[in-house]
Design a protein around this motif. Structure first.
Motif, PDB file in Angstrom:
ATOM      1  N   PHE A  71       0.855  -1.182   0.000  1.00  7.57           N
ATOM      2  CA  PHE A  71       0.000   0.000   0.000  1.00  7.57           C
ATOM      3  C   PHE A  71       0.896   1.239   0.000  1.00  7.57           C
ATOM      4  CE2 PHE A  71       0.371   1.228   4.516  1.00  7.57           C
ATOM      5  CZ  PHE A  71       0.856   0.054   5.082  1.00  7.57           C
ATOM      6  N   ARG A  72       0.288   2.385  -0.243  1.00 10.63           N
ATOM      7  CA  ARG A  72       1.097   3.600  -0.380  1.00 10.63           C
ATOM      8  C   ARG A  72       0.488   4.738   0.418  1.00 10.63           C
ATOM      9  NH1 ARG A  72      -3.007   4.177  -3.368  1.00 10.63           N
ATOM     10  NH2 ARG A  72      -3.540   6.068  -4.505  1.00 10.63           N
ATOM     11  N   ASP A  73       1.319   5.723   0.695  1.00  5.97           N
ATOM     12  CA  ASP A  73       0.891   6.982   1.299  1.00  5.97           C
ATOM     13  C   ASP A  73       1.396   8.085   0.385  1.00  5.97           C
ATOM     14  OD1 ASP A  73       0.635   9.354   2.745  1.00  5.97           O
ATOM     15  OD2 ASP A  73       0.972   8.349   4.672  1.00  5.97           O
ATOM     16  N   ASN A  74       0.503   8.632  -0.412  1.00  7.91           N
ATOM     17  CA  ASN A  74       0.917   9.641  -1.385  1.00  7.91           C
ATOM     18  C   ASN A  74       1.512  10.876  -0.718  1.00  7.91           C
ATOM     19  OD1 ASN A  74       0.139   8.028  -3.450  1.00  7.91           O
ATOM     20  ND2 ASN A  74      -1.762   9.112  -3.895  1.00  7.91           N
ATOM     21  N   ALA A  75       0.962  11.249   0.408  1.00  9.04           N
ATOM     22  CA  ALA A  75       1.441  12.455   1.086  1.00  9.04           C
ATOM     23  C   ALA A  75       2.896  12.314   1.515  1.00  9.04           C
ATOM     24  CB  ALA A  75       0.560  12.763   2.298  1.00  9.04           C
ATOM     25  N   LYS A  76       3.293  11.082   1.810  1.00  8.07           N
ATOM     26  CA  LYS A  76       4.670  10.827   2.241  1.00  8.07           C
ATOM     27  C   LYS A  76       5.534  10.284   1.118  1.00  8.07           C
ATOM     28  CE  LYS A  76       3.454   9.914   7.072  1.00  8.07           C
ATOM     29  NZ  LYS A  76       3.538   8.931   8.191  1.00  8.07           N
ATOM     30  N   ASN A  77       4.962  10.132  -0.058  1.00  7.52           N
ATOM     31  CA  ASN A  77       5.703   9.559  -1.194  1.00  7.52           C
ATOM     32  C   ASN A  77       6.347   8.236  -0.811  1.00  7.52           C
ATOM     33  OD1 ASN A  77       5.313  11.079  -3.484  1.00  7.52           O
ATOM     34  ND2 ASN A  77       7.463  11.658  -3.690  1.00  7.52           N
ATOM     35  N   THR A  78       5.601   7.413  -0.112  1.00  7.44           N
ATOM     36  CA  THR A  78       6.141   6.181   0.437  1.00  7.44           C
ATOM     37  C   THR A  78       5.241   5.003   0.105  1.00  7.44           C
ATOM     38  OG1 THR A  78       7.219   7.363   2.249  1.00  7.44           O
ATOM     39  CG2 THR A  78       6.855   5.011   2.562  1.00  7.44           C
ATOM     40  N   VAL A  79       5.860   3.899  -0.250  1.00  2.00           N
ATOM     41  CA  VAL A  79       5.163   2.635  -0.466  1.00  2.00           C
ATOM     42  C   VAL A  79       5.587   1.681   0.641  1.00  2.00           C
ATOM     43  CG1 VAL A  79       4.899   0.657  -1.993  1.00  2.00           C
ATOM     44  CG2 VAL A  79       4.991   2.956  -2.932  1.00  2.00           C
ATOM     45  N   TYR A  80       4.640   0.911   1.122  1.00  2.88           N
ATOM     46  CA  TYR A  80       4.882   0.009   2.235  1.00  2.88           C
ATOM     47  C   TYR A  80       4.639  -1.441   1.829  1.00  2.88           C
ATOM     48  CZ  TYR A  80       4.369   4.352   4.865  1.00  2.88           C
ATOM     49  OH  TYR A  80       4.511   5.631   5.330  1.00  2.88           O
TER      50      TYR A  80
END
Length: 123
Positions: A71-80
């Motif tokens: 999954f991703r967090d667009n605000a943090k530009n991070t994929v988990y």
């Protein structure tokens, strides 16, 4: 150009969980594909999971289905990569990668790679 930095690896007992992070910097676009791969000693790099940066469908290797979640967090530009019910055979260096267009399950299709993070699962 895209830079990727993985984190979150470590030592965990069988049955435990870990969450890996992949922070992306530089240019990212919604049609970029994000992938997680892993490589155990003496083995080839293998596909774990993938998704488009813009969202939509997720894809998993058969042995990871039901245990791993990308999954991703667009605000943090991070994929988990959330990994549950870990097994000793999950021990490997885990890499995140970016593909400029869409997703794929083969490492050669990806354009940018992180440095990897070690995951060790003890029995």
């Amino acid at each position: 150009q895209v830079q990727l930095v993985e984190s979150g690896g470590g030592l965990v007992q069988a049955g435990g969980s870990l969450r890996l992070s992949c922070a992306a910097s530089g240019r990212t676009f919604s049609n970029y594909g994000m992938g997680w791969f892993r490589q155990a000693p003496g083995k080839e790099r293998e596909f774990v999971a993938a998704m488009r940066w813009g969202g939509g469908s997720t894809y998993y290797a058969e042995s990871m289905k039901g245990r791993f979640t990308i999954f991703r967090d667009n605000a943090k530009n991070t994929v988990y990569l959330q990994m549950n019910s870990l097994k000793p055979e999950d021990t490997a260096v885990y890499y995140c990668a970016v593909r400029r267009i869409g997703t794929a399950t083969v490492p050669a299709a990806y354009d940018y790679w992180g440095q990897g993070t070690q995951v060790t699962v003890s029995s």
